[in-house]
Structure formats: structure tokens, C-alpha cells
Write an enzyme that holds these catalytic residues in place. Sequence first.
Site, short mmCIF file in Angstrom:
data_model
loop_
_atom_site.label_atom_id
_atom_site.label_comp_id
_atom_site.label_asym_id
_atom_site.label_seq_id
_atom_site.Cartn_x
_atom_site.Cartn_y
_atom_site.Cartn_z
N SER A 155 0.87 -1.19 0.00
CA SER A 155 0.00 0.00 0.00
C SER A 155 0.90 1.23 0.00
O SER A 155 2.01 1.20 0.54
CB SER A 155 -0.88 0.03 1.25
OG SER A 155 -1.53 1.28 1.37
N TYR A 176 -2.29 -0.92 10.35
CA TYR A 176 -2.38 -1.39 8.95
C TYR A 176 -1.14 -0.95 8.16
O TYR A 176 -0.52 -1.73 7.45
CB TYR A 176 -3.66 -0.83 8.32
CG TYR A 176 -3.79 -1.05 6.83
CD1 TYR A 176 -4.21 -2.27 6.32
CD2 TYR A 176 -3.52 -0.02 5.93
CE1 TYR A 176 -4.34 -2.47 4.95
CE2 TYR A 176 -3.65 -0.21 4.56
CZ TYR A 176 -4.07 -1.43 4.07
OH TYR A 176 -4.19 -1.62 2.73
P1 NDP Z 1 -11.59 -6.16 -0.56
O1 NDP Z 1 -11.99 -6.25 0.86
O2 NDP Z 1 -12.45 -5.41 -1.50
O3 NDP Z 1 -11.35 -7.64 -1.13
C1 NDP Z 1 -10.55 -8.50 -0.37
C2 NDP Z 1 -10.38 -9.83 -1.05
O4 NDP Z 1 -9.52 -10.61 -0.23
C3 NDP Z 1 -11.66 -10.60 -1.19
O5 NDP Z 1 -11.56 -11.45 -2.29
C4 NDP Z 1 -11.68 -11.41 0.12
O6 NDP Z 1 -12.40 -12.63 0.02
C5 NDP Z 1 -10.22 -11.70 0.29
N1 NDP Z 1 -9.87 -11.88 1.68
C6 NDP Z 1 -10.16 -11.07 2.73
N2 NDP Z 1 -9.69 -11.60 3.86
C7 NDP Z 1 -9.09 -12.75 3.51
C8 NDP Z 1 -8.42 -13.75 4.22
N3 NDP Z 1 -8.30 -13.70 5.54
N4 NDP Z 1 -7.93 -14.81 3.55
C9 NDP Z 1 -8.06 -14.90 2.21
N5 NDP Z 1 -8.70 -14.00 1.47
C10 NDP Z 1 -9.20 -12.93 2.12
O7 NDP Z 1 -10.11 -5.53 -0.55
P2 NDP Z 1 -9.31 -4.70 -1.66
O8 NDP Z 1 -9.52 -5.31 -2.98
O9 NDP Z 1 -9.59 -3.27 -1.47
O10 NDP Z 1 -7.80 -4.94 -1.17
C11 NDP Z 1 -6.96 -5.93 -1.73
C12 NDP Z 1 -5.54 -5.66 -1.30
O11 NDP Z 1 -5.14 -4.35 -1.70
C13 NDP Z 1 -5.34 -5.73 0.23
O12 NDP Z 1 -4.08 -6.30 0.51
C14 NDP Z 1 -5.34 -4.26 0.62
O13 NDP Z 1 -4.65 -4.04 1.82
C15 NDP Z 1 -4.64 -3.65 -0.58
N6 NDP Z 1 -4.89 -2.22 -0.74
C16 NDP Z 1 -6.14 -1.76 -1.00
C17 NDP Z 1 -6.35 -0.41 -1.17
C18 NDP Z 1 -7.69 0.17 -1.46
O14 NDP Z 1 -7.83 1.40 -1.41
N7 NDP Z 1 -8.71 -0.62 -1.76
C19 NDP Z 1 -5.24 0.56 -1.04
C20 NDP Z 1 -3.96 -0.05 -0.79
C21 NDP Z 1 -3.81 -1.38 -0.65
P3 NDP Z 1 -13.69 -12.95 0.95
O15 NDP Z 1 -14.80 -12.06 0.50
O16 NDP Z 1 -13.99 -14.40 0.73
O17 NDP Z 1 -13.27 -12.66 2.37
#
Ligand code: NDP
Length: 246
Positions: A141, A155
Site C-alpha cells: 500500500s 495497517y
Molecule cells: P476487498 O476487501 O475489496 O477484497 C478483499 C479480497 O480478499 C476478497 O476477495 C476477500 O475474500 C479476500 N480476503 C479477505 N480476507 C481474507 C483472508 N483472511 N484470507 C483470504 N482472502 C481474504 O479488498 P481490496 O480489494 O480493497 O484490497 C486488496 C488488497 O489491496 C489488500 O491487501 C489491501 O490491503 C490492498 N490495498 C487496498 C487499497 C484500497 O484502497 N482498496 C489501497 C492499498 C492497498 P472474501 O470475501 O472471501 O473474504
Amino acid sequence: MSNLSEKVALVTGGSRGIGAAIAKRLAADGASVAITYAKDATAASAVVKAIEADGGKAIAIQADAADTEAVKGAVEKAVAALGKLDVLVNNAGTAIPKPFEETSFEEMDRMIDINFRGILVTTQTALKHMSDGGRIINIGSCVGERLLTPGLVAYAATKGAVKMFTQGLSREVGGRGITVNNVQPGPIDTDLNPAAGDWATPQKAATALNRYGHVDEVAALVAFVAGPESAYITGANLTVDGGTNA
Ligand code: NDP
């Protein structure tokens, strides 16, 4: 466009948000793709069906990134089903936004276990199978380098750890031609960080472009790093944040 035909990719947390966009983009570029998810089997199945509808190959595996045995099992299942592993995208992650002094130890553990420990376990297991010339792409991030918005102290620390893990590991696996890079999104409109949410206003204001990013804008960078033209990029922190850290 990257050419990923004959390549096999594993994307953790690939059922929604940024991970789903990455899975679809790598598949569109020719890779066979395994995704993991924690809870939402319906969303994971929808990603698989979308990839198959476009003529690609994909599977979904339930594996909580905080569960060591589940993560190890997911990597093994992906390799068994798709035959090998060329690209690992460590995307699964979560944020629990609140002031540090109000964050419980359980909440801190959850962020550490999913955002950082999960990457360590997934990557070590994946390296046993990864082809020479492979790609490890961590989704960190922009707050892993600079924190401008409140409520993200723990975080951000997990994402800073991802940054240093990326840099260190790149030196251990470079001899096999494997690259390790850290793609650092800024505010991207997802369920985790909705562009219309309470937390959105300061994040949008902190960008140079005065807007949230789209998941496809992160996926495009990941596709480039996964592809053949990025072979000399490793140990790098590649920020796609609309200028947040400028
Ligand atoms: P979302 O919450 O929209 O999606 C998360 C995804 O990860 C879903 O597919 C979810 O599946 C899965 N997931 C969540 N928890 C777990 C777990 N414990 N084990 C396996 N899978 C899991 O998140 P984003 O798409 O926004 O974020 C994705 C990545 O990008 C993260 O690492 C986040 O920190 C990073 N990020 C995001 C930003 C943003 O602004 N959105 C900015 C910077 C970084 P399920 O529904 O089954 O739980």
C-alpha cells in the site's frame, strides 16, 4: 500487453476488489489462474465463471490467509490442479480503520496475520514449486511508505513490513531469475475502501488527481510486472496511488 500464455498464476484474495481484477486481467493475458478467498464462495465462483466465459482457465480455493495449514494446502492444490506455478500475487489483505489507541490486540493480530504473516507462509510454500524466472508480486500500500490519513497506524505498519520483505527476498531468489516486487495502491474503490465512504474524503483530497483509482488500474501494473518485459525489475516498490505519495 503482457504475454502470459502457458503461465500459471495464484492470486490470494481473488474473489472481490483488486484481487478479482488482477485474476481477470492475468487470465485475459493468457495465464491459468487459481484464486483464494476466505468467506464468499459465490463471489469466487463468479470470478471463475467470468474467466471461463472469456475462454480462460481458473479455479477457486477456500483458504483464510491467517490459517497456516489452509494457506499451505491452497498452494499445493493450485499446483496440483494447474501443473506448476509461475506467478504469485499476494493480494489478500484487510484494514480495520480506527485510532491506534482504540485498536484491540485481536484487531492488530488479524491485520498482522492476514496482511503480513499470510504472505510469509504463502510465499515460502510457493517457492518450493515456483518455476525459474517466476514472479512474486505483493500488494502492499502507499501507506507502507508514507501515512497521510488517520486511523491506519497498525495497517500501515503491516504494509511497511511487506515492503521490506519484498526488498529482502528479492536478493535471495534472484539467482533463479525470480523477481519480487511490491505494488502499492493508493485509494482504490472497493468494498474495503469505498470511494463514497466516510474515510474517502481525506484520501481523495490527498491524491494529486483528486480521484479514487479503479481496480483495473492496479491490475494493469500487476500484469506488466507479471509479464516478460519486467524481467529486470526486482525488489521494487511500485506505487499506483494517483500521486498520494508525491
Ligand atoms: P476487498 O476487501 O475489496 O477484497 C478483499 C479480497 O480478499 C476478497 O476477495 C476477500 O475474500 C479476500 N480476503 C479477505 N480476507 C481474507 C483472508 N483472511 N484470507 C483470504 N482472502 C481474504 O479488498 P481490496 O480489494 O480493497 O484490497 C486488496 C488488497 O489491496 C489488500 O491487501 C489491501 O490491503 C490492498 N490495498 C487496498 C487499497 C484500497 O484502497 N482498496 C489501497 C492499498 C492497498 P472474501 O470475501 O472471501 O473474504
